[in-house]
Design a protein around this motif. Structure first.
Motif, PDB file in Angstrom:
ATOM      1  N   GLY A  71      83.600  30.705  93.411  1.00 48.91           N
ATOM      2  CA  GLY A  71      83.130  29.966  94.483  1.00 48.91           C
ATOM      3  C   GLY A  71      81.519  29.764  94.338  1.00 48.91           C
ATOM      4  O   GLY A  71      81.194  28.765  94.748  1.00 48.91           O
ATOM      5  N   ALA A  72      80.761  30.640  93.404  1.00 47.90           N
ATOM      6  CA  ALA A  72      79.581  30.205  93.180  1.00 47.90           C
ATOM      7  C   ALA A  72      79.313  28.816  92.372  1.00 47.90           C
ATOM      8  O   ALA A  72      78.404  28.036  92.711  1.00 47.90           O
ATOM      9  N   GLY A  73      80.095  28.670  91.405  1.00 44.60           N
ATOM     10  CA  GLY A  73      80.340  27.521  90.647  1.00 44.60           C
ATOM     11  C   GLY A  73      80.553  26.223  91.782  1.00 44.60           C
ATOM     12  O   GLY A  73      80.011  25.251  91.416  1.00 44.60           O
ATOM     13  N   LEU A  74      81.467  26.255  92.251  1.00 43.52           N
ATOM     14  CA  LEU A  74      81.938  25.238  93.222  1.00 43.52           C
ATOM     15  C   LEU A  74      80.916  24.898  94.228  1.00 43.52           C
ATOM     16  O   LEU A  74      80.697  23.705  94.622  1.00 43.52           O
ATOM     17  N   THR A  75      80.177  25.786  94.744  1.00 48.51           N
ATOM     18  CA  THR A  75      79.254  25.699  95.785  1.00 48.51           C
ATOM     19  C   THR A  75      78.091  24.567  95.060  1.00 48.51           C
ATOM     20  O   THR A  75      77.685  23.693  95.686  1.00 48.51           O
ATOM     21  N   LEU A  76      77.683  25.001  93.769  1.00 53.44           N
ATOM     22  CA  LEU A  76      76.654  24.000  93.248  1.00 53.44           C
ATOM     23  C   LEU A  76      77.428  22.711  92.945  1.00 53.44           C
ATOM     24  O   LEU A  76      76.818  21.594  93.192  1.00 53.44           O
ATOM     25  N   ALA A  77      78.560  22.742  92.371  1.00 52.92           N
ATOM     26  CA  ALA A  77      79.397  21.564  92.026  1.00 52.92           C
ATOM     27  C   ALA A  77      79.104  20.567  93.461  1.00 52.92           C
ATOM     28  O   ALA A  77      78.929  19.388  93.700  1.00 52.92           O
ATOM     29  N   PHE A  78      79.798  21.117  94.549  1.00 55.37           N
ATOM     30  CA  PHE A  78      79.895  20.247  95.737  1.00 55.37           C
ATOM     31  C   PHE A  78      78.449  19.758  96.223  1.00 55.37           C
ATOM     32  O   PHE A  78      78.498  18.738  96.799  1.00 55.37           O
ATOM     33  N   ARG A  79      77.584  20.670  95.912  1.00 55.41           N
ATOM     34  CA  ARG A  79      76.074  20.247  96.417  1.00 55.41           C
ATOM     35  C   ARG A  79      75.855  19.089  95.686  1.00 55.41           C
ATOM     36  O   ARG A  79      75.041  18.211  96.550  1.00 55.41           O
ATOM     37  N   PHE A 279      91.978  27.484  94.685  1.00 56.09           N
ATOM     38  CA  PHE A 279      91.919  26.770  96.000  1.00 56.09           C
ATOM     39  C   PHE A 279      90.996  27.614  96.985  1.00 56.09           C
ATOM     40  O   PHE A 279      90.435  26.985  97.898  1.00 56.09           O
ATOM     41  N   THR A 280      91.348  28.762  96.944  1.00 53.05           N
ATOM     42  CA  THR A 280      90.769  29.816  98.108  1.00 53.05           C
ATOM     43  C   THR A 280      89.256  29.892  97.858  1.00 53.05           C
ATOM     44  O   THR A 280      88.570  29.618  99.061  1.00 53.05           O
ATOM     45  N   ALA A 281      88.941  29.557  96.679  1.00 51.47           N
ATOM     46  CA  ALA A 281      87.680  29.676  96.361  1.00 51.47           C
ATOM     47  C   ALA A 281      86.775  28.330  96.978  1.00 51.47           C
ATOM     48  O   ALA A 281      85.804  28.419  97.150  1.00 51.47           O
ATOM     49  N   ILE A 282      87.517  27.208  97.018  1.00 52.82           N
ATOM     50  CA  ILE A 282      86.990  26.052  97.698  1.00 52.82           C
ATOM     51  C   ILE A 282      86.645  26.488  99.164  1.00 52.82           C
ATOM     52  O   ILE A 282      85.519  25.924  99.478  1.00 52.82           O
ATOM     53  N   LEU A 283      87.386  27.279  99.735  1.00 51.70           N
ATOM     54  CA  LEU A 283      86.787  27.836 101.144  1.00 51.70           C
ATOM     55  C   LEU A 283      85.433  28.535 100.968  1.00 51.70           C
ATOM     56  O   LEU A 283      84.639  28.518 101.776  1.00 51.70           O
ATOM     57  N   ALA A 284      85.479  29.535 100.182  1.00 54.93           N
ATOM     58  CA  ALA A 284      84.380  30.431  99.622  1.00 54.93           C
ATOM     59  C   ALA A 284      83.259  29.597  99.660  1.00 54.93           C
ATOM     60  O   ALA A 284      82.140  29.736 100.102  1.00 54.93           O
ATOM     61  N   ALA A 285      83.292  28.191  98.786  1.00 53.59           N
ATOM     62  CA  ALA A 285      82.193  27.628  98.462  1.00 53.59           C
ATOM     63  C   ALA A 285      81.667  26.865  99.720  1.00 53.59           C
ATOM     64  O   ALA A 285      80.651  26.748  99.904  1.00 53.59           O
ATOM     65  N   TRP A 286      82.814  26.137 100.466  1.00 52.91           N
ATOM     66  CA  TRP A 286      82.251  25.367 101.698  1.00 52.91           C
ATOM     67  C   TRP A 286      81.733  26.432 102.642  1.00 52.91           C
ATOM     68  O   TRP A 286      80.659  25.949 103.277  1.00 52.91           O
ATOM     69  N   LEU A 287      82.173  27.620 102.976  1.00 52.20           N
ATOM     70  CA  LEU A 287      81.760  28.512 103.830  1.00 52.20           C
ATOM     71  C   LEU A 287      80.117  29.017 103.507  1.00 52.20           C
ATOM     72  O   LEU A 287      79.236  29.188 104.193  1.00 52.20           O
ATOM     73  N   ALA A 288      79.906  28.842 102.310  1.00 49.22           N
ATOM     74  CA  ALA A 288      78.510  28.959 101.695  1.00 49.22           C
ATOM     75  C   ALA A 288      77.423  28.115 102.036  1.00 49.22           C
ATOM     76  O   ALA A 288      76.454  28.393 101.529  1.00 49.22           O
ATOM     77  N   PRO A 292      74.864  29.139  96.731  1.00 51.76           N
ATOM     78  CA  PRO A 292      75.486  29.992  95.777  1.00 51.76           C
ATOM     79  C   PRO A 292      75.274  31.539  96.127  1.00 51.76           C
ATOM     80  O   PRO A 292      76.289  32.173  96.118  1.00 51.76           O
ATOM     81  N   GLY A 293      74.103  31.992  96.549  1.00 51.56           N
ATOM     82  CA  GLY A 293      74.123  33.144  96.874  1.00 51.56           C
ATOM     83  C   GLY A 293      74.895  33.821  98.115  1.00 51.56           C
ATOM     84  O   GLY A 293      75.300  34.720  97.971  1.00 51.56           O
ATOM     85  N   LEU A 294      75.132  32.797  99.114  1.00 50.84           N
ATOM     86  CA  LEU A 294      75.975  33.261 100.174  1.00 50.84           C
ATOM     87  C   LEU A 294      77.419  33.502  99.799  1.00 50.84           C
ATOM     88  O   LEU A 294      78.211  34.224 100.665  1.00 50.84           O
ATOM     89  N   VAL A 295      77.707  33.111  98.517  1.00 52.58           N
ATOM     90  CA  VAL A 295      79.205  33.224  98.259  1.00 52.58           C
ATOM     91  C   VAL A 295      79.468  34.896  98.123  1.00 52.58           C
ATOM     92  O   VAL A 295      80.565  35.242  98.186  1.00 52.58           O
TER      93      VAL A 295
END
Lengths: 349, 307
Positions: A71-79, A279-288, A292-295
């Motif tokens: 999730g932390a990594g995806l948050t960065l990638a999505f951003r 896939f579940t981590a996509i949600l974690a990332a989107w919700l954050a 990344p800290g919010l993950v």
């Protein structure tokens, strides 16, 4: 009556919108449970029951570990604007790297670090392929990373059924057990492999700092929010994009290392290595919301849903995949809430 | 094994069968993206359609008795199209009305499609992996030795039809306009939102149809995960086909041929099974990377329209 963009939604309104949508989602889910012959309130009780006992909490922690790293990594990638939907495959590649280091390289005190190194590198490489294809050829990374998920899946199936199949496992499709030096320590009797958990916490905090306190993070944010401004500033778009992709892939790879070295202690069939964490981590990332800290908050929340799904399965023999329905509806509800909170209703035409 | 006539016929039939769900889904995706909305939920809609068709037909059989009901599979097909359109409508609502991120909305629906079937299957059949086999599948049409499901013919007939709709009718012109330049279309009095809803719902109806083909045309039951990424491959084929019906026909035929070849060679010494299974995905990545540099998506695709 129509929707108009609300330039400055008040905090109260935002919270209220989210609450309303959350209630709506819960009602919908409750209806689903009722259809299934399970009283909705009891079902929610079971879903939340892991919070009440230490074993449940340990299970949540165990599920949180991969969600946190990925999730932390995806948050960065999505951003940054790299839609990596292939974390599941990158996780599997990480598991493959770990298994290789554990089973085929000389064992010693360096084995565990080597497993993380190799697993992270392979995960990064797998995401790097998609990044390179996008930067160099303009290939849509959503589709390439999705396809790579299937390829990683078949690679693992091939390995555990073929060349890496264990000598002492009879008909089962997995490798031999990792040697002692290649197993991660756990907290007491639980499955919480704490070194990976620490890595996850470190990744979330580290990326948060990197993103908001360094020049690199500034470039990333500019690139994500306004690509044309980034080009105007002379940023090398492809390089920053690839860097974010590599980081998210590597972190997913580390999650894969943790799963095989901390829990299964061998490489086995893909569906058993990961419960769809990628896939579940996509949600974690989107919700954050791009932080990344919010993950650190969203990953345990989704961990709870996963463990609650297990509890529902035990209590009412509902299929475990009910968690995907819970997660999917929740995400849909929150997407709607997020969008609606940014708008206001105007009572004229 | 020799390259005799029987092998070639089998390969041709298999290619047409493999191409059908991809073609239907890709043509659907084309309507959605031409109107300006990315719909990666098509993968999930395939699953929803397949599940609906299999369960509706099986339930009706249970109520009416197994004895041949030639009309029954068509009820399943219609139901699958309806459900497909409905799921797509949710995607449209979230991404057009609420202007949410289309990728996230699609991902949410795909997650639902992973979970919902196991709930439905457990409810009706007590297991989470497959539905009971149906006795009334779709019929086979055609001369002896060259028989195909009616949906195969339909898929290929849809190519000229969608071409005509997209490029020769006012509806098609408006659909393309809102995907390219919604502001201009709006100024000319085109209802941007309505066109986009129509495009997205059409994509869901076609993907639902493809799902029905998988469940009661190709097989005779629903099996968990039976779409196996076909919705995503169809989207890749749509890009490779440059958002054009004829291009999509050829690109899906390429994918269909690749799958068919892999299946025909399965079990022979030439190709190990795992390579066979990985083949379509490798082709997809190569296609996405190698050839599409110069294909241009509709200009406003993925961007919500703010009136």
């Amino acid at each position: 009556m129509r929707l108009e963009l609300d330039p400055a939604p008040s905090l109260g309104k935002t919270l209220l919108t989210y609450l309303a949508f959350l209630l709506l989602t819960l009602l919908l889910l409750g209806g689903l449970f009722a259809l299934y012959g399970v009283p909705p309130l009891r079902a929610y009780g079971v879903l939340l029951s892991p919070l009440a006992d230490p074993l449940g909490l340990a299970e949540i922690a165990r599920r949180t570990i991969p969600l946190l790293l990925i999730g932390a990594g995806l948050t960065l990638a999505f951003r940054v604007g790299f839609f990596n939907i292939g974390a599941e495959g990158q996780l599997l590649l990480g598991a493959v790297g770990a298994a290789y280091a554990a089973l085929f390289l000389p064992a010693g005190p360096w084995t565990l670090p080597l497993m993380f190194l190799l697993g992270g590198a392979l995960g990064g490489l797998w995401a790097g392929v998609a990044a390179w294809l996008r930067v160099r050829f303009g290939a849509n990374e959503i589709l390439t990373t999705l396809m790579q998920n299937y390829l990683a899946y078949y690679l693992v199936v091939y390995l555990v059924a073929g060349p890496w199949k264990g000598q002492f496992v009879f008909g089962f499709l997995y490798t031999d057990r990792f040697p002692e030096v290649a197993r991660l320590p756990r907290l007491g009797d639980t499955l919480v492999h704490w070194p990976t958990l620490l890595l996850g916490v470190g990744a979330a905090l580290g990326l948060q700092l990197l993103l908001f306190r360094t020049p690199l993070g500034f470039s990333w944010r500019v690139l994500g929010e306004n690509p044309s401004a980034a080009r105007y500033l002379g940023l090398k778009e492809g390089r920053f994009l690839a860097l974010a992709a590599l980081a998210s892939g590597a972190l997913s790879g580390l999650a894969g290392v943790g799963e095989v070295a901390g829990i299964h202690q061998r490489l086995l069939e893909p569906a058993q290595i990961s419960l769809g964490y990628g896939f579940t981590a996509i949600l974690a990332a989107w919700l954050a919301r791009g932080r990344p800290g919010l993950v650190l908050l969203t990953a345990p929340l989704l961990g709870l849903i996963l463990v609650g799904g297990d509890a529902l399965k035990l209590a009412y023999s509902m299929p475990f995949r009910v968690v995907d329905v819970v997660a999917g509806l929740l995400l849909l509800g929150l997407v709607g809430a997020e969008a609606l909170a940014r708008h206001r209703l105007v009572w004229r035409r | 094994m020799s390259l005799d006539a029987a092998f070639l016929t089998a390969l041709l039939l298999s290619t047409l069968r493999q191409t059908t769900p991809l073609l239907l889904t890709a043509l659907g995706g084309m309507f959605s993206e031409r109107s300006g909305v990315v719909n990666i939920a098509l993968e999930g809609i395939l699953l929803f359609g397949a599940l609906t068709a299999a369960v509706v037909v099986e339930r009706l059989e249970a109520a009416l008795g197994p004895g041949p009901h030639p009309w029954l599979p068509w009820v399943g097909v219609l139901a699958a199209m309806g459900v497909g359109g409905l799921v797509a409508f949710v995607h449209a609502l979230v991404s057009i009305k609420y202007r949410a991120d289309q990728i996230i909305s699609g991902t949410a629906l795909n997650l639902l499609a992973l979970g919902a079937p196991s709930l439905v299957l457990t409810y009706f059949y007590g297991n989470a992996t497959s539905s009971k086999e149906v006795a009334n599948r779709l019929p086979l049409w055609g001369p002896e030795g060259f028989q195909l499901s009616p949906l195969v013919y339909l898929a290929f007939l849809l190519v000229p039809l969608t071409w005509w709709v997209l490029f020769k009718t006012p509806f098609g012109l408006r659909l393309r306009a809102v995907g390219e330049h919604p502001e201009a279309a709006d100024t000319l009095g085109v209802n941007v939102y309505r066109m986009r809803y129509t495009g997205v719902v059409l994509s869901g109806i076609l993907a639902g149809l493809a799902g029905a083909y998988l469940a009661i045309g190709f097989l005779n039951q629903f099996v968990r995960g039976m779409s196996a990424g076909m919705g995503f491959i169809a989207l890749a084929a749509m890009i490779f086909g440059k958002w054009h019906p004829v291009g999509i026909l050829f690109s899906t035929l390429l994918f269909g041929f690749a799958s068919a070849l892999a299946i025909q060679l399965q079990g022979t010494e030439i190709l190990p099974a795992v390579l066979v299974q990985a083949f379509p995905y490798v082709v997809t990545v190569l296609v996405l990377a190698g050839f599409i540099g110069r294909s241009r998506p509709p200009a406003a695709v993925g961007k919500p329209y703010e009136k």
